[in-house]
Design an enzyme around this catalytic site. Structure first.
Site, PDB file in Angstrom:
ATOM      1  N   PRO A   9      10.006   8.675   6.747  1.00 43.28           N
ATOM      2  CA  PRO A   9       8.685   8.904   6.928  1.00 43.28           C
ATOM      3  C   PRO A   9       7.907   9.827   5.427  1.00 43.28           C
ATOM      4  O   PRO A   9       9.084  10.387   4.581  1.00 43.28           O
ATOM      5  CB  PRO A   9       9.001  10.105   8.030  1.00 43.28           C
ATOM      6  CG  PRO A   9      10.454  10.926   7.737  1.00 43.28           C
ATOM      7  CD  PRO A   9      11.215   9.567   7.357  1.00 43.28           C
ATOM      8  N   ARG A  17       1.711  11.727  -2.846  1.00 44.12           N
ATOM      9  CA  ARG A  17       2.621  13.117  -2.325  1.00 44.12           C
ATOM     10  C   ARG A  17       3.404  13.527  -3.796  1.00 44.12           C
ATOM     11  O   ARG A  17       4.035  12.325  -4.357  1.00 44.12           O
ATOM     12  CB  ARG A  17       3.631  12.233  -1.836  1.00 44.12           C
ATOM     13  CG  ARG A  17       4.509  12.521  -0.284  1.00 44.12           C
ATOM     14  CD  ARG A  17       5.466  12.604  -0.347  1.00 44.12           C
ATOM     15  NE  ARG A  17       6.390  14.100   0.138  1.00 44.12           N
ATOM     16  CZ  ARG A  17       6.745  12.640   0.965  1.00 44.12           C
ATOM     17  NH1 ARG A  17       7.908  12.238   1.002  1.00 44.12           N
ATOM     18  NH2 ARG A  17       8.348  14.101   1.050  1.00 44.12           N
TER      19      ARG A  17
HETATM   20  C1  DQA Z   1      12.988  12.490  -0.413  1.00 43.17           C
HETATM   21  C2  DQA Z   1      13.690  13.963  -0.635  1.00 43.17           C
HETATM   22  C3  DQA Z   1      13.684  14.198   0.871  1.00 43.17           C
HETATM   23  O1  DQA Z   1      14.103  15.815   0.529  1.00 43.17           O
HETATM   24  C4  DQA Z   1      12.373  14.627   1.071  1.00 43.17           C
HETATM   25  O2  DQA Z   1      12.264  15.128   2.405  1.00 43.17           O
HETATM   26  C5  DQA Z   1      11.715  13.603   1.269  1.00 43.17           C
HETATM   27  C6  DQA Z   1      12.251  12.203  -0.021  1.00 43.17           C
HETATM   28  C7  DQA Z   1      13.722  11.585  -1.598  1.00 43.17           C
HETATM   29  O3  DQA Z   1      13.821  10.804  -1.716  1.00 43.17           O
HETATM   30  O4  DQA Z   1      13.585  12.654  -2.760  1.00 43.17           O
HETATM   31  O5  DQA Z   1      11.072  12.925   2.040  1.00 43.17           O
HETATM   32  O6  DQA Z   1      14.778  11.645   0.627  1.00 43.17           O
END
Ligand code: DQA
Length: 144
Positions: A9, A17
């Site tokens: 997600p 983002r």
């Molecule tokens: C993430 C790290 C997660 O904590 C966060 O919710 C994301 C991206 C990363 O790729 O660094 O959506 O998975």
């Protein structure tokens, strides 16, 4: 070897983002790097992005019999989805968990992965290269 890449997600918003955390590359840029790396390694690859937990579980189930391995960034589900962890365990094909950011250097709630227990290994903190490194790890450890 055929590998399914699952982006979780909010990763569809990469590029806009929180660029200070996730960088300026879009998901399309990352998918291009994945494709190029897979091509160089002689691996067949398909990428999918899902925002819903159930959609990710369905994609994992569908990988069974169709792919030799999965690379997954479960995004925020990493930190609490035992359902995704159970799906990874259930499909009994190797799954590599990847993250763009270095979870160990972030907020407390991000330091724990509940999904990693079911994975073959994890690659964390190298931005888009986490995905290409995961493909290399699979190419080096599994038969082509
Ligand atoms: C993430 C790290 C997660 O904590 C966060 O919710 C994301 C991206 C990363 O790729 O660094 O959506 O998975």
């Amino acid at each position: 070897m055929r590998v399914l890449v699952i982006h979780g997600p909010n990763l569809n918003l990469l590029g806009n983002r929180e660029p200070d955390v996730y960088g300026s590359q879009t998901l399309a840029d990352i998918d291009e790097l994945i494709s190029t790396t897979a091509n160089d390694l002689g691996i067949g690859v398909r990428s999918e992005q899902h925002n819903g937990e159930g959609d990710i579980i369905d994609a994992l189930h569908a990988a069974r019999g169709n792919y030799d391995a999965v690379v997954i960034n479960p995004a925020a589900y990493t930190h609490y989805s035992h359902a995704i962890a159970d799906a990874i365990a259930a499909i009994a094909i190797p799954v590599v968990e990847v993250h763009l950011s270095n979870l160990a250097s972030r907020e407390d709630f991000r330091r724990r992965s509940v999904t990693a227990r079911a994975c073959r290994g994890t690659i964390v903190g190298f931005g888009a290269a986490s995905y290409s490194l995961a493909l290399r790890a699979l190419a080096e450890t599994l038969e082509k």
